[in-house]
Design a protein around this motif. Structure first.
Motif, short mmCIF file in Angstrom:
data_model
loop_
_atom_site.label_atom_id
_atom_site.label_comp_id
_atom_site.label_asym_id
_atom_site.label_seq_id
_atom_site.Cartn_x
_atom_site.Cartn_y
_atom_site.Cartn_z
N GLU A 1 20.18 -19.24 -25.59
CA GLU A 1 19.30 -18.54 -24.65
C GLU A 1 20.08 -17.45 -23.91
OE1 GLU A 1 15.84 -17.52 -22.61
OE2 GLU A 1 16.13 -18.74 -24.40
N GLU B 1 11.10 -11.16 -18.16
CA GLU B 1 10.23 -12.25 -18.62
C GLU B 1 11.01 -13.55 -18.79
OE1 GLU B 1 8.07 -11.22 -22.12
OE2 GLU B 1 7.22 -9.42 -21.21
N VAL B 2 12.20 -13.45 -19.31
CA VAL B 2 13.01 -14.64 -19.57
C VAL B 2 13.59 -15.20 -18.28
CG1 VAL B 2 15.06 -15.49 -20.77
CG2 VAL B 2 13.55 -13.88 -21.90
N HIS C 1 12.35 -15.54 -15.47
CA HIS C 1 11.40 -16.38 -14.75
C HIS C 1 11.51 -17.84 -15.17
CE1 HIS C 1 9.41 -13.17 -12.64
NE2 HIS C 1 9.27 -12.49 -13.76
N PHE C 2 12.10 -18.10 -16.31
CA PHE C 2 12.22 -19.47 -16.80
C PHE C 2 13.52 -20.14 -16.40
CE2 PHE C 2 9.27 -17.52 -19.88
CZ PHE C 2 8.19 -18.36 -19.67
N GLN C 3 14.30 -19.50 -15.54
CA GLN C 3 15.60 -20.06 -15.19
C GLN C 3 15.48 -21.40 -14.49
OE1 GLN C 3 17.96 -17.86 -12.42
NE2 GLN C 3 16.17 -17.15 -11.28
N ARG C 4 14.49 -21.59 -13.65
CA ARG C 4 14.31 -22.88 -12.98
C ARG C 4 13.96 -23.96 -14.00
NH1 ARG C 4 11.02 -20.54 -7.96
NH2 ARG C 4 12.81 -19.82 -6.77
N ALA C 5 13.14 -23.60 -14.97
CA ALA C 5 12.80 -24.57 -16.01
C ALA C 5 14.03 -24.93 -16.83
CB ALA C 5 11.72 -23.99 -16.93
N LEU C 6 14.89 -23.97 -17.12
CA LEU C 6 16.12 -24.27 -17.86
C LEU C 6 17.01 -25.22 -17.07
CD1 LEU C 6 17.06 -20.78 -19.35
CD2 LEU C 6 16.27 -22.80 -20.59
N TRP C 7 17.15 -24.98 -15.78
CA TRP C 7 17.94 -25.88 -14.94
C TRP C 7 17.33 -27.28 -14.93
CZ3 TRP C 7 22.67 -25.52 -13.15
CH2 TRP C 7 23.25 -24.26 -13.00
#
Length: 100
Positions: free
Chosen positions: A44, A62-63, A65-71
């Motif tokens: 990623e 766009e990507v 925004h998904f950093q919290r989900a990755l954590w």
């Protein structure tokens, strides 16, 4: 690539849980689950770096925004994969205390 690695990480984690619940050696599956989680994150990051190198800032936004989900998903993966170790340790302590 990160999607494929992510699915492999999920499969290895599920195998880890299954092997532990069946009373079999689960440590290789645990290592695989954690390793593929790390590889997923590396893939990623490489994807984001490639987008930034091409100066495709809308794709990077766009990507990001998904950093919290990755954590959260990484934390969940670590917790789920390591949980059998703690359960096994607790059970061993109970057996030792019961024998005393």
């Amino acid at each position: 690539m990160w999607i494929i690695l992510g699915f492999i990480a999920i499969a290895a984690t599920l195998l880890n849980i299954y092997l532990f619940s069946a009373g079999k050696d689960y440590k290789l599956a645990m290592a695989a689950g954690l390793s593929f989680t790390a590889l997923t994150l590396c893939a990623e990051i490489s994807f984001i770096a490639g987008q930034a190198a091409r100066e495709d800032w809308s794709a990077v936004r766009e990507v990001v925004h998904f950093q919290r989900a990755l954590w959260a998903l990484t934390g969940a993966s670590i917790f789920i994969n390591v949980l059998p170790v703690f359960i096994e340790r607790r059970d061993k302590k109970k057996k030792i205390n019961a024998a005393s």
